[in-house]
Design an enzyme around this catalytic site. Structure first.
Site, PDB file in Angstrom:
ATOM      1  N   GLU A   1     -25.890  -8.692  -4.222  1.00 12.49           N
ATOM      2  CA  GLU A   1     -25.295  -8.945  -2.905  1.00 12.49           C
ATOM      3  C   GLU A   1     -26.321  -8.710  -1.807  1.00 12.49           C
ATOM      4  O   GLU A   1     -26.411  -9.467  -0.838  1.00 12.49           O
ATOM      5  CB  GLU A   1     -24.084  -8.028  -2.676  1.00 12.49           C
ATOM      6  CG  GLU A   1     -22.918  -8.287  -3.617  1.00 12.49           C
ATOM      7  CD  GLU A   1     -21.692  -7.462  -3.265  1.00 12.49           C
ATOM      8  OE1 GLU A   1     -21.547  -7.047  -2.100  1.00 12.49           O
ATOM      9  OE2 GLU A   1     -20.854  -7.222  -4.165  1.00 12.49           O
TER      10      GLU A   1
ATOM     11  N   MET B   1     -12.070  -4.425   4.381  1.00  8.64           N
ATOM     12  CA  MET B   1     -10.945  -4.455   3.443  1.00  8.64           C
ATOM     13  C   MET B   1      -9.597  -4.873   4.047  1.00  8.64           C
ATOM     14  O   MET B   1      -8.568  -4.704   3.408  1.00  8.64           O
ATOM     15  CB  MET B   1     -10.799  -3.095   2.764  1.00  8.64           C
ATOM     16  CG  MET B   1     -11.982  -2.721   1.882  1.00  8.64           C
ATOM     17  SD  MET B   1     -12.420  -3.978   0.641  1.00  8.64           S
ATOM     18  CE  MET B   1     -11.021  -3.819  -0.475  1.00  8.64           C
TER      19      MET B   1
ATOM     20  N   ILE C   1      -7.180  -7.929   5.334  1.00  3.40           N
ATOM     21  CA  ILE C   1      -6.968  -9.375   5.411  1.00  3.40           C
ATOM     22  C   ILE C   1      -6.765  -9.759   6.876  1.00  3.40           C
ATOM     23  O   ILE C   1      -6.023  -9.090   7.605  1.00  3.40           O
ATOM     24  CB  ILE C   1      -5.758  -9.791   4.557  1.00  3.40           C
ATOM     25  CG1 ILE C   1      -6.053  -9.486   3.082  1.00  3.40           C
ATOM     26  CG2 ILE C   1      -5.439 -11.267   4.755  1.00  3.40           C
ATOM     27  CD1 ILE C   1      -4.846  -9.663   2.163  1.00  3.40           C
ATOM     28  N   LEU C   2      -7.435 -10.828   7.302  1.00  2.00           N
ATOM     29  CA  LEU C   2      -7.431 -11.229   8.712  1.00  2.00           C
ATOM     30  C   LEU C   2      -6.443 -12.364   8.970  1.00  2.00           C
ATOM     31  O   LEU C   2      -6.283 -13.266   8.140  1.00  2.00           O
ATOM     32  CB  LEU C   2      -8.849 -11.641   9.117  1.00  2.00           C
ATOM     33  CG  LEU C   2      -9.861 -10.485   9.022  1.00  2.00           C
ATOM     34  CD1 LEU C   2     -11.291 -11.004   8.957  1.00  2.00           C
ATOM     35  CD2 LEU C   2      -9.681  -9.514  10.188  1.00  2.00           C
TER      36      LEU C   2
ATOM     37  N   GLY D   1     -21.034   0.671   3.156  1.00  2.00           N
ATOM     38  CA  GLY D   1     -21.947  -0.060   4.022  1.00  2.00           C
ATOM     39  C   GLY D   1     -23.309  -0.337   3.408  1.00  2.00           C
ATOM     40  O   GLY D   1     -24.290  -0.486   4.129  1.00  2.00           O
ATOM     41  N   SER D   2     -23.374  -0.459   2.075  1.00  2.00           N
ATOM     42  CA  SER D   2     -24.686  -0.776   1.490  1.00  2.00           C
ATOM     43  C   SER D   2     -25.112  -2.199   1.866  1.00  2.00           C
ATOM     44  O   SER D   2     -26.307  -2.465   2.017  1.00  2.00           O
ATOM     45  CB  SER D   2     -24.693  -0.568  -0.022  1.00  2.00           C
ATOM     46  OG  SER D   2     -23.951  -1.551  -0.682  1.00  2.00           O
ATOM     47  N   ASN D   3     -24.157  -3.094   2.037  1.00  2.03           N
ATOM     48  CA  ASN D   3     -24.527  -4.439   2.518  1.00  2.03           C
ATOM     49  C   ASN D   3     -24.998  -4.389   3.969  1.00  2.03           C
ATOM     50  O   ASN D   3     -25.936  -5.089   4.343  1.00  2.03           O
ATOM     51  CB  ASN D   3     -23.361  -5.418   2.353  1.00  2.03           C
ATOM     52  CG  ASN D   3     -23.284  -5.984   0.946  1.00  2.03           C
ATOM     53  OD1 ASN D   3     -24.120  -6.788   0.547  1.00  2.03           O
ATOM     54  ND2 ASN D   3     -22.295  -5.527   0.180  1.00  2.03           N
TER      55      ASN D   3
ATOM     56  N   HIS E   1     -17.986 -11.676  -1.427  1.00  2.00           N
ATOM     57  CA  HIS E   1     -16.897 -11.297  -2.326  1.00  2.00           C
ATOM     58  C   HIS E   1     -17.476 -11.005  -3.708  1.00  2.00           C
ATOM     59  O   HIS E   1     -18.272 -11.803  -4.221  1.00  2.00           O
ATOM     60  CB  HIS E   1     -15.876 -12.437  -2.392  1.00  2.00           C
ATOM     61  CG  HIS E   1     -14.722 -12.109  -3.274  1.00  2.00           C
ATOM     62  ND1 HIS E   1     -13.754 -11.203  -2.919  1.00  2.00           N
ATOM     63  CD2 HIS E   1     -14.393 -12.536  -4.510  1.00  2.00           C
ATOM     64  CE1 HIS E   1     -12.878 -11.094  -3.905  1.00  2.00           C
ATOM     65  NE2 HIS E   1     -13.241 -11.889  -4.881  1.00  2.00           N
TER      66      HIS E   1
ATOM     67  N   GLU F   1      -7.460 -19.000   4.090  1.00  5.05           N
ATOM     68  CA  GLU F   1      -7.117 -18.756   2.697  1.00  5.05           C
ATOM     69  C   GLU F   1      -7.993 -17.633   2.146  1.00  5.05           C
ATOM     70  O   GLU F   1      -9.218 -17.751   2.125  1.00  5.05           O
ATOM     71  CB  GLU F   1      -7.352 -20.044   1.892  1.00  5.05           C
ATOM     72  CG  GLU F   1      -6.790 -20.004   0.512  1.00  5.05           C
ATOM     73  CD  GLU F   1      -7.275 -21.195  -0.318  1.00  5.05           C
ATOM     74  OE1 GLU F   1      -7.266 -21.093  -1.538  1.00  5.05           O
ATOM     75  OE2 GLU F   1      -7.704 -22.207   0.297  1.00  5.05           O
TER      76      GLU F   1
HETATM   77  N1  NHR Z   1      -9.333 -12.689   5.755  1.00  6.17           N
HETATM   78  C1  NHR Z   1      -9.159 -13.996   5.622  1.00  6.17           C
HETATM   79  N2  NHR Z   1      -8.287 -14.581   6.432  1.00  6.17           N
HETATM   80  N3  NHR Z   1      -9.828 -14.742   4.714  1.00  6.17           N
HETATM   81  C2  NHR Z   1     -10.702 -14.145   3.885  1.00  6.17           C
HETATM   82  O1  NHR Z   1     -11.341 -14.890   3.012  1.00  6.17           O
HETATM   83  C3  NHR Z   1     -10.924 -12.754   3.960  1.00  6.17           C
HETATM   84  C4  NHR Z   1     -10.206 -12.037   4.937  1.00  6.17           C
HETATM   85  C5  NHR Z   1     -10.363 -10.664   5.057  1.00  6.17           C
HETATM   86  C6  NHR Z   1     -11.189  -9.972   4.204  1.00  6.17           C
HETATM   87  C7  NHR Z   1     -12.665  -9.895   2.202  1.00  6.17           C
HETATM   88  C8  NHR Z   1     -11.894  -9.908   0.863  1.00  6.17           C
HETATM   89  C9  NHR Z   1     -12.846  -9.681  -0.315  1.00  6.17           C
HETATM   90  O2  NHR Z   1     -14.000 -10.106  -0.285  1.00  6.17           O
HETATM   91  C10 NHR Z   1     -11.882 -10.671   3.207  1.00  6.17           C
HETATM   92  C11 NHR Z   1     -11.772 -12.047   3.092  1.00  6.17           C
HETATM   93  C12 NHR Z   1      -9.246  -7.308   1.563  1.00  6.17           C
HETATM   94  C13 NHR Z   1      -8.249  -7.657   0.677  1.00  6.17           C
HETATM   95  C14 NHR Z   1      -6.936  -6.905   0.646  1.00  6.17           C
HETATM   96  O3  NHR Z   1      -6.084  -7.191  -0.177  1.00  6.17           O
HETATM   97  C15 NHR Z   1      -8.470  -8.750  -0.154  1.00  6.17           C
HETATM   98  C16 NHR Z   1      -9.658  -9.458  -0.079  1.00  6.17           C
HETATM   99  C17 NHR Z   1     -10.660  -9.094   0.831  1.00  6.17           C
HETATM  100  C18 NHR Z   1     -10.440  -8.005   1.637  1.00  6.17           C
HETATM  101  N4  NHR Z   1      -6.736  -5.939   1.571  1.00  6.17           N
HETATM  102  C19 NHR Z   1      -5.523  -5.142   1.729  1.00  6.17           C
HETATM  103  C20 NHR Z   1      -4.710  -5.624   2.949  1.00  6.17           C
HETATM  104  O4  NHR Z   1      -3.497  -5.396   2.914  1.00  6.17           O
HETATM  105  C21 NHR Z   1      -5.842  -3.689   1.978  1.00  6.17           C
HETATM  106  C22 NHR Z   1      -6.638  -3.051   0.896  1.00  6.17           C
HETATM  107  C23 NHR Z   1      -7.239  -1.708   1.277  1.00  6.17           C
HETATM  108  O5  NHR Z   1      -7.159  -1.297   2.457  1.00  6.17           O
HETATM  109  O6  NHR Z   1      -7.846  -1.077   0.389  1.00  6.17           O
HETATM  110  O7  NHR Z   1      -5.285  -6.147   3.912  1.00  6.17           O
HETATM  111  O8  NHR Z   1     -12.426  -9.119  -1.342  1.00  6.17           O
HETATM  112  C1  GAR Z   2     -19.125  -5.014  -2.022  1.00  5.76           C
HETATM  113  O1  GAR Z   2     -19.218  -5.140  -3.419  1.00  5.76           O
HETATM  114  C2  GAR Z   2     -18.357  -6.184  -1.461  1.00  5.76           C
HETATM  115  O2  GAR Z   2     -18.604  -7.389  -2.150  1.00  5.76           O
HETATM  116  C3  GAR Z   2     -16.958  -5.737  -1.710  1.00  5.76           C
HETATM  117  O3  GAR Z   2     -16.947  -4.356  -1.468  1.00  5.76           O
HETATM  118  C4  GAR Z   2     -18.247  -3.825  -1.651  1.00  5.76           C
HETATM  119  C5  GAR Z   2     -18.678  -3.176  -0.370  1.00  5.76           C
HETATM  120  O4  GAR Z   2     -19.821  -2.427  -0.556  1.00  5.76           O
HETATM  121  N1  GAR Z   2     -16.050  -6.395  -0.831  1.00  5.76           N
HETATM  122  C6  GAR Z   2     -14.766  -6.419  -1.048  1.00  5.76           C
HETATM  123  O5  GAR Z   2     -14.264  -6.022  -2.076  1.00  5.76           O
HETATM  124  C7  GAR Z   2     -13.979  -6.969   0.097  1.00  5.76           C
HETATM  125  N2  GAR Z   2     -12.616  -6.866  -0.218  1.00  5.76           N
HETATM  126  P1  GAR Z   2     -20.632  -1.843   0.672  1.00  5.76           P
HETATM  127  O6  GAR Z   2     -19.627  -1.147   1.595  1.00  5.76           O
HETATM  128  O7  GAR Z   2     -21.557  -0.847   0.038  1.00  5.76           O
HETATM  129  O8  GAR Z   2     -21.331  -2.976   1.331  1.00  5.76           O
END
Ligand code: NHR
Ligand code: GAR
Length: 216
Positions: free
Chosen positions: A176, A92, A94-95, A13-15, A111, A145
């Site tokens: 960030e 973390m 995916i939505l 949660g640094s962001n 990201h 996407e």
């Molecule tokens: N959802 C949608 N629909 N679109 C985006 O652009 C999204 C999103 C949800 C999260 C953040 C994203 C990033 O910045 C984000 C963007 C999670 C994963 C992932 O693979 C990938 C990218 C991002 C967030 N998650 C795994 C999953 O199965 C779980 C990984 C874990 O729990 O450690 O959801 O990087």
């Molecule tokens: C940040 O670097 C952010 O860009 C990245 O995780 C870190 C979270 O840091 N996001 C992802 O990788 C999303 N999949 P924080 O918890 O200290 O804000």
């Protein structure tokens, strides 16, 4: 009138802290964080929220049988706080398309790569493996996407000899913390919009990779 933010986290949660600090310092005028929601009960960001007097909540994805049911519960929770903007801050999961559609145009992510390079996970290691000379982070509108929604602003850091995924993550994070509240401010002020598949600031379509943040 105040703009209500709900911040979604999974970890440190640094962001989130950067948003808390930006609000305290007047860099996010007329914004308040209505709640912080984590999908992980142990996330340190929940403690940051509590320390700042902000409602901290958890919707644990492990309590749900599918992504759809988790997302529906998360959406209901966010709506309970009357969110105007939803900020993914190291979230973390995916939505689903339904969730993204519901919050269309008011859902941001940061990201840790220079999009469109390296969507998905392990961005810093991938940049190192590719021999890249720079890394960075990008704030973008969230669309269906994954990491494919239109970029708003990015910041770069150089990759130097001896850098590891950990040193890059550290250096990128500090960028960030600057660019994320800035982009959120534009959205809260009504200057920034998602129009079709484009990000528009002050009625001008932003470049493919978003604005380039330059410290002076
Ligand atoms: N959802 C949608 N629909 N679109 C985006 O652009 C999204 C999103 C949800 C999260 C953040 C994203 C990033 O910045 C984000 C963007 C999670 C994963 C992932 O693979 C990938 C990218 C991002 C967030 N998650 C795994 C999953 O199965 C779980 C990984 C874990 O729990 O450690 O959801 O990087
Ligand atoms: C940040 O670097 C952010 O860009 C990245 O995780 C870190 C979270 O840091 N996001 C992802 O990788 C999303 N999949 P924080 O918890 O200290 O804000």
């Amino acid at each position: 009138m105040s703009c209500k933010l709900v911040v979604l986290i999974s970890g440190s949660g640094s962001n989130l802290q950067a948003f808390i600090d930006a609000i305290a310092e007047g860099r996010l005028p007329n914004c308040e964080i209505a709640a912080v929601i984590s999908n992980k009960p142990q996330a340190f960001g929940l403690e940051r929220a509590q320390a700042a007097g902000i409602t901290a909540d958890c919707v644990d994805h492990r309590d749900f049988a599918s992504r759809e049911t988790f997302d529906r519960a998360l959406q209901a929770k966010i709506d309970q706080y009357h969110a105007d903007l939803v900020i993914l801050a190291g979230f973390m999961r995916i939505l689903t398309p339904d969730f993204v559609l519901h919050f269309k145009g008011r859902l941001l992510n940061i990201h840790p790569s220079l999009l469109p390079k390296y969507p998905g996970l392990h961005t810093h290691q991938r940049a190192l493996d590719a021999g890249d000379k720079e890394a960075g982070a990008t704030v973008h509108f969230v669309t269906e996407e994954l990491d494919g929604g239109p970029p708003i602003i990015h910041a770069k850091i150089p990759i130097n000899e001896g850098d590891t995924a950990a040193t890059l993550a550290h250096n990128v994070l500090s960028k960030e913390h600057t660019i994320y509240p800035l982009a959120a401010r534009w959205l809260a002020e009504g200057r920034l919009k998602l129009e079709g598949k484009k990000a528009v600031l002050d009625d001008k379509t932003l470049p493919e990779n978003g604005l380039h943040y330059q410290e002076d």
